[in-house]
Design a protein around this motif. Structure first.
Motif, PDB file in Angstrom:
ATOM      1  N   GLY A 799       0.817  -1.209   0.000  1.00 43.18           N
ATOM      2  CA  GLY A 799       0.000   0.000   0.000  1.00 43.18           C
ATOM      3  C   GLY A 799       0.847   1.253   0.000  1.00 43.18           C
ATOM      4  N   ARG A 800       1.862   1.291   0.876  1.00 46.90           N
ATOM      5  CA  ARG A 800       2.752   2.464   0.928  1.00 46.90           C
ATOM      6  C   ARG A 800       3.529   2.611  -0.374  1.00 46.90           C
ATOM      7  NH1 ARG A 800       4.358   0.078   5.810  1.00 46.90           N
ATOM      8  NH2 ARG A 800       6.441  -0.273   4.913  1.00 46.90           N
ATOM      9  N   LEU A 801       3.920   1.478  -0.950  1.00 45.03           N
ATOM     10  CA  LEU A 801       4.735   1.511  -2.156  1.00 45.03           C
ATOM     11  C   LEU A 801       3.960   2.115  -3.323  1.00 45.03           C
ATOM     12  CD1 LEU A 801       7.457   0.720  -3.340  1.00 45.03           C
ATOM     13  CD2 LEU A 801       6.513  -1.530  -3.846  1.00 45.03           C
ATOM     14  N   LEU A 802       2.696   1.758  -3.474  1.00 46.01           N
ATOM     15  CA  LEU A 802       1.909   2.323  -4.568  1.00 46.01           C
ATOM     16  C   LEU A 802       1.770   3.830  -4.404  1.00 46.01           C
ATOM     17  CD1 LEU A 802       0.259   1.985  -7.108  1.00 46.01           C
ATOM     18  CD2 LEU A 802      -1.734   1.443  -5.690  1.00 46.01           C
ATOM     19  N   GLU A 803       1.515   4.288  -3.189  1.00 45.05           N
ATOM     20  CA  GLU A 803       1.394   5.731  -2.951  1.00 45.05           C
ATOM     21  C   GLU A 803       2.689   6.445  -3.309  1.00 45.05           C
ATOM     22  OE1 GLU A 803       0.300   6.176   1.100  1.00 45.05           O
ATOM     23  OE2 GLU A 803      -1.713   5.326   0.844  1.00 45.05           O
ATOM     24  N   LEU A 809       6.809   8.996  -9.320  1.00 46.66           N
ATOM     25  CA  LEU A 809       6.944   8.688 -10.743  1.00 46.66           C
ATOM     26  C   LEU A 809       5.723   9.084 -11.568  1.00 46.66           C
ATOM     27  CD1 LEU A 809       8.469   5.104 -10.324  1.00 46.66           C
ATOM     28  CD2 LEU A 809       9.701   7.244 -10.736  1.00 46.66           C
ATOM     29  N   GLY A 810       4.571   9.187 -10.917  1.00 45.74           N
ATOM     30  CA  GLY A 810       3.343   9.471 -11.653  1.00 45.74           C
ATOM     31  C   GLY A 810       2.494   8.225 -11.797  1.00 45.74           C
ATOM     32  N   GLY A 811       1.207   8.422 -12.005  1.00 46.88           N
ATOM     33  CA  GLY A 811       0.256   7.315 -12.012  1.00 46.88           C
ATOM     34  C   GLY A 811       0.377   6.372 -13.184  1.00 46.88           C
ATOM     35  N   THR A 812       0.992   6.804 -14.281  1.00 45.46           N
ATOM     36  CA  THR A 812       1.068   5.955 -15.473  1.00 45.46           C
ATOM     37  C   THR A 812       2.490   5.491 -15.778  1.00 45.46           C
ATOM     38  OG1 THR A 812       1.280   7.883 -16.935  1.00 45.46           O
ATOM     39  CG2 THR A 812      -0.945   7.088 -16.469  1.00 45.46           C
ATOM     40  N   ASP A 813       3.411   5.722 -14.866  1.00 44.29           N
ATOM     41  CA  ASP A 813       4.784   5.254 -15.061  1.00 44.29           C
ATOM     42  C   ASP A 813       4.809   3.724 -15.073  1.00 44.29           C
ATOM     43  OD1 ASP A 813       7.852   6.075 -14.742  1.00 44.29           O
ATOM     44  OD2 ASP A 813       7.472   4.311 -13.488  1.00 44.29           O
ATOM     45  N   THR A 816       4.999   2.219 -11.614  1.00 45.94           N
ATOM     46  CA  THR A 816       3.744   2.419 -10.876  1.00 45.94           C
ATOM     47  C   THR A 816       2.707   1.405 -11.327  1.00 45.94           C
ATOM     48  OG1 THR A 816       4.230   4.790 -10.736  1.00 45.94           O
ATOM     49  CG2 THR A 816       1.981   4.101 -10.237  1.00 45.94           C
ATOM     50  N   LEU A 817       2.629   1.167 -12.624  1.00 46.78           N
ATOM     51  CA  LEU A 817       1.653   0.198 -13.139  1.00 46.78           C
ATOM     52  C   LEU A 817       1.986  -1.210 -12.663  1.00 46.78           C
ATOM     53  CD1 LEU A 817       1.138   1.497 -16.805  1.00 46.78           C
ATOM     54  CD2 LEU A 817      -0.343   1.836 -14.825  1.00 46.78           C
ATOM     55  N   ARG A 818       3.260  -1.554 -12.598  1.00 45.52           N
ATOM     56  CA  ARG A 818       3.627  -2.895 -12.126  1.00 45.52           C
ATOM     57  C   ARG A 818       3.198  -3.087 -10.671  1.00 45.52           C
ATOM     58  NH1 ARG A 818       8.222  -2.020 -15.595  1.00 45.52           N
ATOM     59  NH2 ARG A 818       9.450  -1.072 -13.916  1.00 45.52           N
ATOM     60  N   VAL A 819       3.410  -2.062  -9.860  1.00 48.56           N
ATOM     61  CA  VAL A 819       2.996  -2.153  -8.463  1.00 48.56           C
ATOM     62  C   VAL A 819       1.478  -2.227  -8.364  1.00 48.56           C
ATOM     63  CG1 VAL A 819       2.995  -0.969  -6.230  1.00 48.56           C
ATOM     64  CG2 VAL A 819       5.069  -0.978  -7.634  1.00 48.56           C
ATOM     65  N   TYR A 823      -0.700  -5.068  -6.462  1.00 47.20           N
ATOM     66  CA  TYR A 823      -1.521  -4.617  -5.335  1.00 47.20           C
ATOM     67  C   TYR A 823      -2.998  -4.917  -5.582  1.00 47.20           C
ATOM     68  CZ  TYR A 823      -2.983  -1.685  -1.406  1.00 47.20           C
ATOM     69  OH  TYR A 823      -3.525  -1.227  -0.245  1.00 47.20           O
ATOM     70  N   SER A 824      -3.429  -4.806  -6.831  1.00 43.31           N
ATOM     71  CA  SER A 824      -4.811  -5.148  -7.167  1.00 43.31           C
ATOM     72  C   SER A 824      -5.077  -6.625  -6.872  1.00 43.31           C
ATOM     73  CB  SER A 824      -5.079  -4.850  -8.649  1.00 43.31           C
ATOM     74  OG  SER A 824      -6.335  -5.351  -9.046  1.00 43.31           O
TER      75      SER A 824
END
Length: 1002
Positions: A799-803, A809-813, A816-819, A823-824
């Motif tokens: 959870g902390r890592l995604l935030e 890096l931004g929401g579409t990096d 970020t997408l891999r995390v 997480y999903s």
């Protein structure tokens, strides 16, 4: 019910009144408080203040948290919070006031029109009245019967703060109040506290700061806001001693002093009267623009009253004055001020202008005034400012300061030039650094032989250097942050200089072109001398962080000097490795534009820029663009230089990375082997370039599902890097992370976790928590915890890592997408299904948009989404998704790839749930056999496939075969993962296994 609670609250404290007021109307609030306290009321003052984003309805409701009545002091200033429209205020007032009418009361202290819903407050109008009538209306509005008391306390009596519409008995020279005054609430409060709490004879405060920062307007606002606390207020222009003496002497008649005609005699009488506090004990003298304390400090009045000084010169601190630094506006204050000065601008435009002008009040006032009188778009105007266009003629100057900020800075520079010319030399050197912190160490490290004659003495003489620094700081031209230790103090190692960006412009505009070239060359040499030459060494990153901001301002990006060009390339490498991709792209693009003007096509430095730009673009996920970019570079270099060339191989290495990111793994492997073989022949088996190539080959093996091959190669690389490089080297850490990843993919979870816990910790220590490589290492650790069965630690970390990824890096990096993918999956099983679905839908849309439907990441994300749909009870849509994912993944990477086998595991479950056990069993059997061949008989995925096969066989009533397969699989799970591992427990309870897709870093 709510009305009953409010009435009860009022009943508990009928003598308590909270006065809500805008800071501009403090004088009114103080007078009202004094009147109410004389009539037995308990009073609390609460300044009405907030940020533009605050909810005014909530803020009005918060006033009701106080006991007793809330009295609002109404003026147009009360409604400037925001700024907000009248309709917004009307909506808030209509919602809050009528249901609580017994709690609210109001007085109006302005003739201006206010929002129409103010009528709900039933305000008593105090504007334009005498003090007695105003007090009578105030008391009547609150239902207070005047108490019988002595004659001194009759209505309109003089005890307590003065009535705001009545000036002090003595009032002279005070400028008109600035109706656009904005913010500065904390500073005004601090100034008032400083003066009011001072001992008699020590009430002297100096507002100190850069020219144009707003010192005079703050002093003016102080006079109007706190003036009722004084019986005499006298404002003096104090730039010259003679003027100051004359203006102070002019106070004698106002004080009723009988003196001779000579102003020296009058001056003595005034100073004596102020010292004794006779005829007025409460007095305020403002000395505005007292920039030469050595000339006028002996004229500063003493006594029970207060002296307020405005000055650019911090030397007032040496003359028994409290020094109060006046900073530039906060951005919120700047935006609010610009919106008032130029109503045609919106918040976004006001923010852009404030950023371009460094939040300097005078510059904002004059430029916003110019913009308000023109139709020029703000972006166009800002471009003129940034390119040094002459906008001075169009600036709007105020009546009380009839010069532009350009002129003000020019006057200051002339004063410095006459007083201490070496300070101007230092200033000219500094303006070829970027606005912001300038480490003094960079200036002091350049050998004297490389300095022009006019700087040699300054740099070689510590006394002269310190005197120049002190003079610039004294006049607020620079801010000098002191050294952090005594050792640093001796060398100036950690001293930092800063100056406002408009000072930069003024100093540069004042320099002839030849001098600009001389000083900029010096700064470029300083930057090159500061380059440690090893951007891969994380211990040296602070040095590069000092250099990078100054590349453009110094002209380094335009330099033809090879040493300076090498510094630019090293800085680009640092920016890439440290994760500053956008900054790196800007620097590379600017350098490419400049270097292409004087370098021949094919110059090695131009290829350095191509390489670095490609790395930055790839890191940000622009894979199609980088593939075309790198392929062009590779083909051109190959044609010009052949295969056995370092530049050709470097371009091929970039192209191999692009192919991997585009899902073309077989092509990527072929190119990676070509690079590895080429480097081995050219530079040797253990050279750093060869090790990078081996790492990339291992990455490709991993993407191809050849996990053991990846582990073997990563293990070799790790051993060599540990031997040749230090264990904390960035490349060694990367190899260790890859090695742990391979262990995890092979199902060796305990080993992987043991390696990765240490690796992630060292990443945080060496690279910092927000470096992209650290984020990748922590993502690997979170997956180690999850796969190893430690769900609690996995949940906390993910959870902390995604935030952090979204923030850094931004929401579409890509990272970020891999995390978000992993997480999903975790949230689907162990957390919030709605959150899991939102993330799954977002990631699927992003992969399809960025990579296309045929990419394996899109297929894997679709398969994960199918599992989310199944968990949500949407069985039919779930089956469609997992079957489509299986087909797409098979086309993308082949039938025997572990990703395809995982998709097949999920598809067999969907078929089973949909009532097609024969097809499910057939798919499970084929999948289990392929998994055993590809991953080994005891791999967790193989065992999951066998557990699924047992379930399908049992549904076909083939219990004997099912039990045998299940028993063997359970024994293998217990032996490899442990009897209490979640996979083993789930299998034992006959919960059908599933597979989550995890996209790998390319």
């Amino acid at each position: 019910m709510a009305g009953g609670r409010n009435a009860a609250a009022a009943a508990r404290g009928p003598g308590i009144v909270t006065i809500s007021y805008a800071g501009y109307n403090r004088a009114w609030a103080a007078w009202i408080a004094g009147r109410l306290e004389r009539h037995g009321q308990q009073v609390s003052l609460q300044r009405w203040d907030g940020n533009p984003g605050d909810d005014i309805t909530r803020m009005l409701r918060d006033l009701l948290l106080a006991e007793g009545r809330v009295l609002i002091v109404l003026s147009e200033w009360y409604f400037r919070l925001g700024p907000r429209t009248n309709e917004e205020w009307n909506t808030a007032l209509r919602e809050v006031v009528p249901p609580n009418s017994d709690r609210f009361a109001a007085v109006s202290v302005t003739p201006a029109a206010l929002p129409s819903a103010v009528a709900s407050l039933g305000a008593a109008d105090l504007w334009g009245l005498g003090s007695a009538e105003a007090e009578r209306r105030l008391l009547g509005r609150l239902g207070i019967t005047p108490a019988r008391s002595s004659s001194a306390d009759t209505l309109g009596g003089t005890a307590g703060p003065r009535f705001p519409l009545e000036q002090p008995a003595v009032w002279g020279g005070v400028p008109r109040r600035n109706t656009r005054f904005t913010g500065r609430e904390q500073l005004l409060g601090d100034l008032h506290n400083q003066l009011s709490q001072a001992e008699p004879g020590a009430g002297v405060a100096t507002l100190h700061g850069l020219s144009g920062v707003g010192k005079t307007h703050i002093a003016t606002e102080y006079v109007y806001r706190f003036g009722p606390e004084y019986d005499a207020v006298w404002w003096v222009r104090a730039s010259e001693r003679g003027t100051l003496r004359e203006k102070l002497a002019g106070l004698a008649p106002a004080l009723g002093l009988v003196t001779g005609r000579e102003y020296g005699e009058r001056l003595r009488a005034v100073r004596d009267a102020l010292r004794r506090g006779d005829p007025y004990f409460r007095w305020l003298v403002v000395l505005d623009g007292a920039d030469q304390p050595e000339d006028v400090h002996d004229l500063v009045p003493t006594g029970p009253g207060h002296v307020l000084i405005t000055s650019q010169n911090r030397e007032w601190a040496e003359h028994n004055s409290a020094l109060i630094e006046v900073p530039v506006y906060s951005r919120m204050e700047s935006v609010a001020f610009v919106r008032r000065r130029a109503p045609r601008l919106d918040d976004a435009d006001a923010d852009k202008l404030a950023d371009a002008l460094g939040d300097l009040a005078l510059a904002l006032d004059q430029n916003a005034g110019a913009l308000n009188d023109s139709s020029m778009p703000v972006d166009d105007y800002i471009e003129l400012l940034r390119h040094g266009a002459d906008v001075e003629s169009g600036l709007k100057v105020a009546a009380d300061f009839q010069m532009t900020y350009y002129t003000a800075f020019s006057i200051l520079l002339n004063r410095l030039r006459e007083d201490r010319p070496e300070a101007v030399d230092l200033l000219r050197l500094c303006v070829f650094f970027a606005p912001g912190p300038i480490p003094v160490r960079l200036l002091r490290d350049l050998p004297i032989r490389d300095l022009p004659e006019q700087l040699t003495g300054l740099m070689d003489d510590p006394l002269l250097w310190n005197a120049a620094i002190s003079k610039l700081a004294q006049w607020a031209v620079v801010q000098s942050d002191p050294p952090e230790s005594e050792d640093d103090e001796a060398t100036g190692a950690s001293e930092i200089l800063q100056m406002h960006r408009l000072v930069y412009q003024a100093v540069r505009a004042d320099m002839p072109a030849a001098e600009q070239n001389t000083y900029s060359q010096v700064v470029r040499k300083i930057l090159a001398a500061a380059d440690p030459g090893r951007p891969t060494d994380t211990r040296l990153w602070p040095r590069y962080a000092e250099i990078v901001p100054h590349l453009e301002s110094s002209g380094a990006l335009r330099s033809t000097n090879p040493d300076i060009q090498l510094t630019v390339v090293n800085c680009l490498n640092y920016l890439y490795l440290s994760g500053e991709y956008r900054a790196g792209l800007r620097v590379a693009a600017a350098a490419a534009e400049e270097w292409s003007r004087f370098m021949e096509p094919g110059h090695s430095r131009l290829w350095d820029l191509v390489h670095n730009r490609s790395n930055m673009m790839r890191a940000m996920g622009d894979f199609a663009a980088t593939e075309a970019y790198d392929r062009d570079a590779f083909e051109r270099l190959r044609a010009d230089r052949g295969d056995q060339d370092l530049l050709t191989l470097r371009a091929a290495n970039g192209l191999a990375a692009d192919l991997r990111n585009l899902g073309r793994y077989d092509e990527g492997l072929e190119m990676a082997r070509f690079v590895q073989d080429g480097y081995t022949r050219l530079v040797g088996e253990q050279a750093p370039l060869t090790l990078v190539a081996k790492n990339n080959t291992a990455v490709t093996y991993r993407l191809l599902g050849r996990y053991q091959d990846a582990l073997d190669l990563d293990g070799q690389n790790l051993e060599i890097r540990r031997e040749l490089l230090r264990a904390r080297n960035i490349s060694t850490l990367s190899s260790e992370n890859s090695f742990a990843h391979d262990l995890r993919l092979l199902g060796r979870y305990d080993e992987a976790t043991s390696v990765q816990e240490r690796n992630a910790e060292i990443h945080r220590t060496v690279l910092g928590a927000d470096n992209p490589q650290t984020l990748r290492a922590e993502h690997n650790l979170a997956q180690c915890y999850y796969r190893g069965g430690d769900r609690q630690r996995a949940a906390a970390l993910m959870g902390r890592l995604l935030e952090r990824c979204e923030r850094v890096l931004g929401g579409t990096d890509p990272q970020t997408l891999r995390v978000a993918v992993t997480y999903s999956s975790f949230e689907r099983e162990h957390g919030d299904l709605d959150r899991a679905r939102d993330l799954s839908e977002f990631v699927l849309a992003q992969y399809r948009g960025q990579l296309g439907d045929k990419h394996p990441f899109s297929a894997g994300a679709l398969g994960n989404h199918g599992l989310v749909l199944r968990a949500a009870g949407e069985r039919q849509q779930s089956q469609i998704a997992v079957e489509d994912a299986l087909a797409a993944m098979t086309r993308a990477v082949g039938a025997d790839h572990p990703w395809t086998l995982g998709c097949a595991l999920n598809a067999s479950g969907a078929r089973n749930f949909s009532g097609d056990p024969e097809s499910a069993a057939a798919l499970s059997r084929d999948t289990a056999e392929l998994a055993a061949a590809q991953l080994g008989p005891h791999h967790p995925l193989t065992l999951s496939c066998r557990i699924a096969l047992a379930t399908d066989l049992r549904n076909l009533r083939k219990r004997q075969e099912a039990d045998k397969i299940e028993e063997e699989a359970l024994a293998a799970l217990a032996g490899t993962l442990g009897a209490q591992h979640p996979h083993t427990v789930a299998a034992r309870s006959r919960t059908r296994p599933y597979w989550d897709f995890e996209p790998f870093s390319s």
